[in-house]
Scaffold this motif. Structure first.
Motif, mmCIF file in Angstrom:
data_model
loop_
_atom_site.group_PDB
_atom_site.id
_atom_site.type_symbol
_atom_site.label_atom_id
_atom_site.label_comp_id
_atom_site.label_asym_id
_atom_site.label_seq_id
_atom_site.Cartn_x
_atom_site.Cartn_y
_atom_site.Cartn_z
ATOM 1 N N PHE A 246 -3.593 51.267 10.659
ATOM 2 C CA PHE A 246 -4.882 51.857 11.012
ATOM 3 C C PHE A 246 -4.863 52.514 12.396
ATOM 4 C CE2 PHE A 246 -6.181 48.749 7.748
ATOM 5 C CZ PHE A 246 -6.807 49.638 6.881
ATOM 6 N N LYS A 247 -3.673 52.841 12.865
ATOM 7 C CA LYS A 247 -3.563 53.585 14.123
ATOM 8 C C LYS A 247 -4.310 54.913 13.989
ATOM 9 C CE LYS A 247 -0.019 55.839 16.996
ATOM 10 N NZ LYS A 247 -0.405 55.319 18.304
ATOM 11 N N GLU A 248 -5.042 55.263 14.995
ATOM 12 C CA GLU A 248 -5.857 56.482 14.950
ATOM 13 C C GLU A 248 -4.988 57.713 14.695
ATOM 14 O OE1 GLU A 248 -9.369 58.670 17.592
ATOM 15 O OE2 GLU A 248 -8.273 56.957 18.412
ATOM 16 N N ASN A 249 -5.435 58.528 13.765
ATOM 17 C CA ASN A 249 -4.768 59.794 13.416
ATOM 18 C C ASN A 249 -3.375 59.612 12.799
ATOM 19 O OD1 ASN A 249 -6.950 61.353 14.394
ATOM 20 N ND2 ASN A 249 -6.146 61.186 16.484
ATOM 21 N N LEU A 250 -3.068 58.402 12.325
ATOM 22 C CA LEU A 250 -1.778 58.181 11.664
ATOM 23 C C LEU A 250 -1.756 58.903 10.319
ATOM 24 C CD1 LEU A 250 0.935 56.567 11.866
ATOM 25 C CD2 LEU A 250 -0.171 54.823 10.458
ATOM 26 N N ASP A 251 -0.730 59.699 10.093
ATOM 27 C CA ASP A 251 -0.579 60.464 8.859
ATOM 28 C C ASP A 251 0.285 59.677 7.881
ATOM 29 O OD1 ASP A 251 -0.228 62.273 6.842
ATOM 30 O OD2 ASP A 251 0.723 63.823 8.069
#
Length: 341
Positions: A246-251
């Protein structure tokens, strides 16, 4: 692009085990790979398990012709280390022991056979099983290193209205909906899980072992603990970098099937599965406690007596990494399960 909406457990399985999944082809482990394991740190990890096998046979728990069975052997390094140390401690045993691997991928079976052939020639014969359900034995010593964190899982959390939410994935985006799976709801209530992972498939795996192998010892090491974390631990490993899911902006699409995905194991769930199938002798320890109890210090003393100082000091440092309380020694845990009757 995956436009189908999947439960997270199904997405996890596709990530690791589909035709082009991460585990479908051989991957390097260690410095050149995405992550380290205890096996890639020191051969004495497998050596300690080998010593436990020798001691168990000496104690009369298992016969001399028992089967050493590894579940998910990757390249075959761990089993090779176990065999090598058994040979060091009691070479006669190799004349009677049997060796087997549970491995679903045909190409990895070939890699394992080739590697063990290179190590031991025709001295060791390996039997392969495609699935644990195929294994039917009178007795075995079963090794499953870091196997449960590779079982699929569901992601859950309890919202402000105290409704349990479960994760689904569409277009590589995670969304949560009200959980309608009664088993997941009951599991979370039983273990007071409000947020985190619920391992899927543990029960079936353990039922196969307890039903189809009459006498056994089972040893597994993994990340995790006996208390629920109540937070998300799911993460991606790429070249020794760790990315929380759930790291921010993880693709997720960028990493899908190209990197390892894993989570912390809830050991109480595994322990209860064994007990539910009638096995009461289940021991939980840190990796440090387990390896010391299995005899890693005794093995180091044997090395000291039979090698030069530089070799001894180099291996001592590797073993220190395995057992340090601030590192692998406490972060990894062990379950040691015994069924002798």
């Amino acid at each position: 692009m995956n436009t189908e909406k999947l439960k997270f457990s199904d997405y996890f399985n596709k990530w690791l085990y589909s035709k082009d999944g991460y585990y479908s082809n051989y991957k390097q482990i260690g410095k050149e790979g995405d992550f380290y394991t205890s096996v890639s740190t020191s051969s004495f990890f497998g050596g300690s398990i080998g010593k436990r096998i020798v001691d168990s046979i000496k104690e009369g728990n298992l016969p001399k012709n028992t089967t050493i069975l590894e579940v998910g052997a990757h390249h075959g390094y761990l089993l090779a280390d176990i065999i090598q140390f058994i040979y060091t401690l009691n070479p006669k045993l190799l004349e009677s022991l049997n060796f087997a691997i549970v491995e679903r991928f045909d190409n990895l079976q070939k890699q394992q056979t080739k590697y063990l052939q290179e190590c031991f020639g025709d001295v060791i014969k390996i039997k392969h099983y495609n699935d644990i359900s195929e294994v039917k034995l009178p007795h075995a010593f079963i090794v499953a290193n870091e196997i449960f964190d590779a079982f699929s899982c569901e992601l859950v959390y309890t919202n402000k209205e105290e409704n349990l939410q479960m994760a689904y994935v569409k277009n590589h985006k995670i969304e949560f909906e009200n959980c309608k799976d009664v088993k997941i709801i009951d599991h979370c209530k039983k273990y007071k899980i409000t947020k985190g992972e619920v391992g899927i498939g543990y029960e079936e795996f353990i039922e196969n072992i307890t039903s189809n192998i009459k006498k056994f010892e089972f040893v597994t090491f993994d990340y995790g603990d006996k208390v629920p974390r109540n937070d998300f631990s799911s993460r991606i490993y790429e070249k020794h970098e760790v990315f929380p899911i759930f790291k921010e902006n993880l693709d997720l699409e960028k990493y899908f099937a190209k990197t390892d995905i894993t989570y912390d194991v809830y050991f109480t769930h595994i322990e209860d599965c064994f007990k539910d199938f009638g096995v009461k002798n289940v021991i939980f320890k840190t990796q440090m406690q387990a390896l010391v109890e299995f005899g890693i210090i005794d093995l180091l003393e044997i090395l000291k007596e039979n090698s030069d100082e530089n070799t001894y000091l180099r291996e001592s440092q590797k073993i220190k990494t395995l057992v340090e309380p601030t590192g692998m020694g406490d972060r990894f845990k062990m379950l040691h399960v015994k069924k002798f009757s």
